[in-house]
Design a protein around this motif. Sequence first.
Motif, PDB file in Angstrom:
ATOM      1  N   THR A  59      55.565  23.061  13.999  1.00 57.04           N
ATOM      2  CA  THR A  59      54.132  23.333  14.076  1.00 57.04           C
ATOM      3  C   THR A  59      53.457  22.229  14.886  1.00 57.04           C
ATOM      4  N   ARG A  60      52.204  22.418  15.193  1.00 57.82           N
ATOM      5  CA  ARG A  60      51.439  21.421  15.951  1.00 57.82           C
ATOM      6  C   ARG A  60      50.076  21.225  15.310  1.00 57.82           C
ATOM      7  N   THR A  61      49.508  20.042  15.492  1.00 64.98           N
ATOM      8  CA  THR A  61      48.151  19.776  15.023  1.00 64.98           C
ATOM      9  C   THR A  61      47.175  20.382  16.024  1.00 64.98           C
ATOM     10  N   GLY A  67      53.859  18.644  14.466  1.00 57.11           N
ATOM     11  CA  GLY A  67      53.614  18.482  13.034  1.00 57.11           C
ATOM     12  C   GLY A  67      54.904  18.643  12.252  1.00 57.11           C
ATOM     13  N   ASP A  68      54.880  19.547  11.287  1.00 54.97           N
ATOM     14  CA  ASP A  68      56.032  19.762  10.408  1.00 54.97           C
ATOM     15  C   ASP A  68      56.986  20.789  11.005  1.00 54.97           C
ATOM     16  N   PRO A  69      58.279  20.652  10.689  1.00 61.84           N
ATOM     17  CA  PRO A  69      59.216  21.695  11.117  1.00 61.84           C
ATOM     18  C   PRO A  69      58.985  22.964  10.308  1.00 61.84           C
ATOM     19  N   MET A  70      59.342  24.071  10.888  1.00 62.62           N
ATOM     20  CA  MET A  70      59.237  25.350  10.178  1.00 62.62           C
ATOM     21  C   MET A  70      60.365  25.395   9.156  1.00 62.62           C
ATOM     22  N   ASN A  71      60.000  25.513   7.895  1.00 63.34           N
ATOM     23  CA  ASN A  71      60.992  25.560   6.826  1.00 63.34           C
ATOM     24  C   ASN A  71      61.208  26.991   6.355  1.00 63.34           C
ATOM     25  N   VAL A  72      60.090  27.653   6.129  1.00 65.57           N
ATOM     26  CA  VAL A  72      60.165  29.001   5.585  1.00 65.57           C
ATOM     27  C   VAL A  72      58.914  29.753   6.010  1.00 65.57           C
ATOM     28  N   SER A 120      45.889  18.877   6.297  1.00 59.93           N
ATOM     29  CA  SER A 120      45.482  19.105   7.686  1.00 59.93           C
ATOM     30  C   SER A 120      45.969  20.467   8.153  1.00 59.93           C
ATOM     31  N   ASN A 121      45.175  21.107   8.994  1.00 56.81           N
ATOM     32  CA  ASN A 121      45.584  22.391   9.555  1.00 56.81           C
ATOM     33  C   ASN A 121      46.725  22.182  10.533  1.00 56.81           C
ATOM     34  N   LEU A 122      47.699  23.065  10.476  1.00 55.62           N
ATOM     35  CA  LEU A 122      48.789  23.078  11.437  1.00 55.62           C
ATOM     36  C   LEU A 122      48.807  24.431  12.117  1.00 55.62           C
TER      37      LEU A 122
END
Length: 142
Positions: A59-61, A67-72, A120-122
Amino acid sequence: MTDVEIDPPSVRRRSRLRQAQMALLLVLAIYLIAAYLLLPALWTHYEHQKGLANLPMVTRTAQGIPGDPMNVGLIGDKRDVVCAMHEAGWFPADPVTLKSSIEIVGSVLLDRPYKDAPVSNLFYLDRREDLAFERPVGSSAD
């Protein structure tokens, strides 16, 4: 009678030390070549769902920072997803507002829980997440 020279022990020790150093250097060189050149060149990722193969998995800010990796990813009715996540101990995050910002500061300063603190929004493919969940850990939002 021939003259046979016998190496003193110090010369033999230095010779063995030099051989050990060369062996260590060889092992290190083989490791570096395998780990940083050979294995990455041979690595392939097999995606079972071909449509996902070329999509980004991070993901991206709002500023475009990774941002965070896609987990699920969950697909379903909003109510069902919220109910299932709540049952699993995850809570929907509050939106970032003045009130939630004051609550999170109070949670950290007073060391009290805030189970649905804002996050925070991703964004993924330029789309903001529909829902954000979090699981409380510890006694405060810090």
